[in-house]
Design an enzyme around this catalytic site. Structure first.
Site, PDB file in Angstrom:
ATOM      1  N   TYR A  93     -13.671 -52.577  46.271  1.00 16.26           N
ATOM      2  CA  TYR A  93     -13.716 -51.408  45.389  1.00 16.26           C
ATOM      3  C   TYR A  93     -14.592 -50.263  45.909  1.00 16.26           C
ATOM      4  O   TYR A  93     -14.181 -49.095  45.860  1.00 16.26           O
ATOM      5  CB  TYR A  93     -14.174 -51.830  43.996  1.00 16.26           C
ATOM      6  CG  TYR A  93     -14.250 -50.706  43.003  1.00 16.26           C
ATOM      7  CD1 TYR A  93     -13.087 -50.150  42.459  1.00 16.26           C
ATOM      8  CD2 TYR A  93     -15.485 -50.181  42.591  1.00 16.26           C
ATOM      9  CE1 TYR A  93     -13.158 -49.115  41.540  1.00 16.26           C
ATOM     10  CE2 TYR A  93     -15.563 -49.149  41.682  1.00 16.26           C
ATOM     11  CZ  TYR A  93     -14.391 -48.611  41.162  1.00 16.26           C
ATOM     12  OH  TYR A  93     -14.464 -47.580  40.253  1.00 16.26           O
ATOM     13  N   SER A 117      -4.264 -48.337  56.873  1.00 13.97           N
ATOM     14  CA  SER A 117      -3.673 -49.145  57.949  1.00 13.97           C
ATOM     15  C   SER A 117      -3.440 -50.576  57.502  1.00 13.97           C
ATOM     16  O   SER A 117      -2.418 -51.179  57.824  1.00 13.97           O
ATOM     17  CB  SER A 117      -4.565 -49.107  59.194  1.00 13.97           C
ATOM     18  OG  SER A 117      -5.730 -49.900  59.046  1.00 13.97           O
ATOM     19  N   LYS A 118      -4.371 -51.121  56.746  1.00 11.57           N
ATOM     20  CA  LYS A 118      -4.216 -52.509  56.318  1.00 11.57           C
ATOM     21  C   LYS A 118      -3.170 -52.643  55.216  1.00 11.57           C
ATOM     22  O   LYS A 118      -2.493 -53.683  55.110  1.00 11.57           O
ATOM     23  CB  LYS A 118      -5.564 -53.076  55.877  1.00 11.57           C
ATOM     24  CG  LYS A 118      -6.552 -53.240  57.036  1.00 11.57           C
ATOM     25  CD  LYS A 118      -5.980 -54.108  58.157  1.00 11.57           C
ATOM     26  CE  LYS A 118      -6.981 -54.352  59.270  1.00 11.57           C
ATOM     27  NZ  LYS A 118      -6.454 -55.228  60.339  1.00 11.57           N
ATOM     28  N   SER A 124      -6.240 -57.149  55.379  1.00 14.30           N
ATOM     29  CA  SER A 124      -7.533 -57.076  54.704  1.00 14.30           C
ATOM     30  C   SER A 124      -7.301 -56.806  53.234  1.00 14.30           C
ATOM     31  O   SER A 124      -6.336 -56.125  52.858  1.00 14.30           O
ATOM     32  CB  SER A 124      -8.379 -55.947  55.301  1.00 14.30           C
ATOM     33  OG  SER A 124      -9.543 -55.719  54.521  1.00 14.30           O
ATOM     34  N   VAL A 153      -3.557 -53.516  72.781  1.00 13.16           N
ATOM     35  CA  VAL A 153      -2.425 -53.290  71.872  1.00 13.16           C
ATOM     36  C   VAL A 153      -1.965 -51.840  71.847  1.00 13.16           C
ATOM     37  O   VAL A 153      -0.906 -51.541  71.292  1.00 13.16           O
ATOM     38  CB  VAL A 153      -2.731 -53.776  70.442  1.00 13.16           C
ATOM     39  CG1 VAL A 153      -3.101 -55.244  70.440  1.00 13.16           C
ATOM     40  CG2 VAL A 153      -3.833 -52.935  69.786  1.00 13.16           C
ATOM     41  N   ASN A 211      -4.416 -60.023  65.610  1.00 15.56           N
ATOM     42  CA  ASN A 211      -5.765 -59.924  65.062  1.00 15.56           C
ATOM     43  C   ASN A 211      -6.471 -58.620  65.436  1.00 15.56           C
ATOM     44  O   ASN A 211      -7.349 -58.159  64.711  1.00 15.56           O
ATOM     45  CB  ASN A 211      -6.590 -61.110  65.567  1.00 15.56           C
ATOM     46  CG  ASN A 211      -8.076 -60.933  65.318  1.00 15.56           C
ATOM     47  OD1 ASN A 211      -8.565 -61.130  64.203  1.00 15.56           O
ATOM     48  ND2 ASN A 211      -8.808 -60.558  66.352  1.00 15.56           N
ATOM     49  N   ALA A 256      -8.215 -48.484  55.252  1.00 15.62           N
ATOM     50  CA  ALA A 256      -7.518 -49.011  54.084  1.00 15.62           C
ATOM     51  C   ALA A 256      -6.017 -48.766  54.181  1.00 15.62           C
ATOM     52  O   ALA A 256      -5.207 -49.659  53.904  1.00 15.62           O
ATOM     53  CB  ALA A 256      -8.083 -48.375  52.807  1.00 15.62           C
TER      54      ALA A 256
END
Length: 226
Positions: free
Chosen positions: A144, A154-155, A128, A53, A75, A152
Site C-alpha cells: 500500500y 511493470s509487475k 510482485s 534480458v 526472475n 508497480a
C-alpha cells in the site's frame, strides 16, 4: 533430470532459487549479465551462462548453450530510478519495462523451441504484490505505501502476460510468483521475510507436475485470487 534456466541468478532471490532447485535435483543454468560474478552460483553446482534480458544476442547465445529445457524462471528485474511522480519521465518508465516486461518476452520466446521439446514444460514469472492493484489500494498491506509507478506497472504487466501465455500454451504450466516483502538489496534489506521465504512460491511453482495449476498468481501461502 529436470533442466532449469533462471535469469538474474547471480544474487538475491535468483541465487537462492538456484540453490534450492539444485538441491531439489534440477540441472540449473544460472543466467546473469556478467558471468565473472557467478562464483556463488558455480559453488552451488549451477552452470553459469551469460544472459542479459535486454540483449537479444546474449539471450540467443545462452539458449545455444542449453541442450534441453524443462523449466524457465524469469526472475531478472530492476527497481528503476523513479520512486514518485516528480522524478518520473518516459525514459525511466521505458527502462523498467524493457527489463521487467519486454525482457520476459525476449527470453520466453527464445526458450519456446527448447521448452516445447519437454514432456512437462514450466514457466515461472517472478512478479510482485506491488503489481496487484487490490493490495496497492488496501491499507495495511505491505504494498500500500509504495509510491513507485514504473515498478508497480511493470509487475502488473507481468501478471497479465503470465495469464495470456498460459492461455496460449495450454500444454505448459505458466504461473507468476510473488516473493513478498523480502529482505533484499532492492529494499535495503528492510523486508520482514528471509530470502528463503521469498523464494518459496517460485520454487513451488517451478517444481509442479503436469497436473499443476496454470495461469495463476501465487505467494508462499498459495494462490492469490485475482
Amino acid at each position: 533430470m529436470t533442466t532449469t534456466l533462471i535469469t538474474g541468478a547471480n544474487r538475491s532471490l535468483g541465487l537462492e532459487t538456484a540453490r534450492r532447485l539444485v538441491e531439489a535435483g534440477h540441472t540449473v543454468f544460472a543466467g546473469m549479465r556478467d558471468p565473472s560474478g557467478g562464483d556463488d552460483a558455480r559453488a552451488l553446482g549451477a552452470h553459469v551462462v551469460r544472459l542479459d534480458v535486454t540483449d537479444q544476442d546474449s539471450i540467443d547465445g545462452a539458449m545455444a548453450e542449453i541442450p534441453e529445457l524443462d523449466v524457465l524462471v524469469n526472475n531478472a528485474g530492476v527497481l528503476g530510478r523513479s520512486f514518485g511522480v516528480d522524478d518520473l519521465d518516459a525514459a525511466a518508465m521505458a527502462d523498467v519495462l524493457d527489463t521487467n516486461v519486454t525482457g520476459i518476452v525476449r527470453v520466453t520466446q527464445a526458450a519456446l523451441p527448447l521448452l516445447r521439446r519437454s514432456a512437462a514444460p514450466v514457466i515461472v514469472n517472478v512478479a510482485s504484490g506491488v503489481g496487484f492493484t487490490r493490495w496497492l489500494t488496501t491499507p495495511g498491506h505491505d504494498e500500500y505505501p509504495v509510491p513507485s509507478i514504473p515498478y508497480a506497472a511493470s509487475k502488473a504487466a507481468v501478471i497479465a502476460l503470465t495469464v495470456q501465455y498460459a492461455k496460449n500454451l495450454p500444454t505448459f504450466r505458466v504461473n507468476a510468483s510473488d516473493p513478498g516483502y523480502t529482505a533484499t538489496e532492492f529494499n535495503g534489506f528492510g523486508g520482514h521475510q528471509t530470502i528463503t521465504e521469498g523464494t518459496d512460491a517460485t520454487v513451488a511453482l517451478a517444481t509442479i507436475g503436469t497436473d499443476g495449476p496454470t495461469g495463476e498468481f501465487h505467494d508462499r501461502r498459495g494462490r492469490i485470487e485475482y
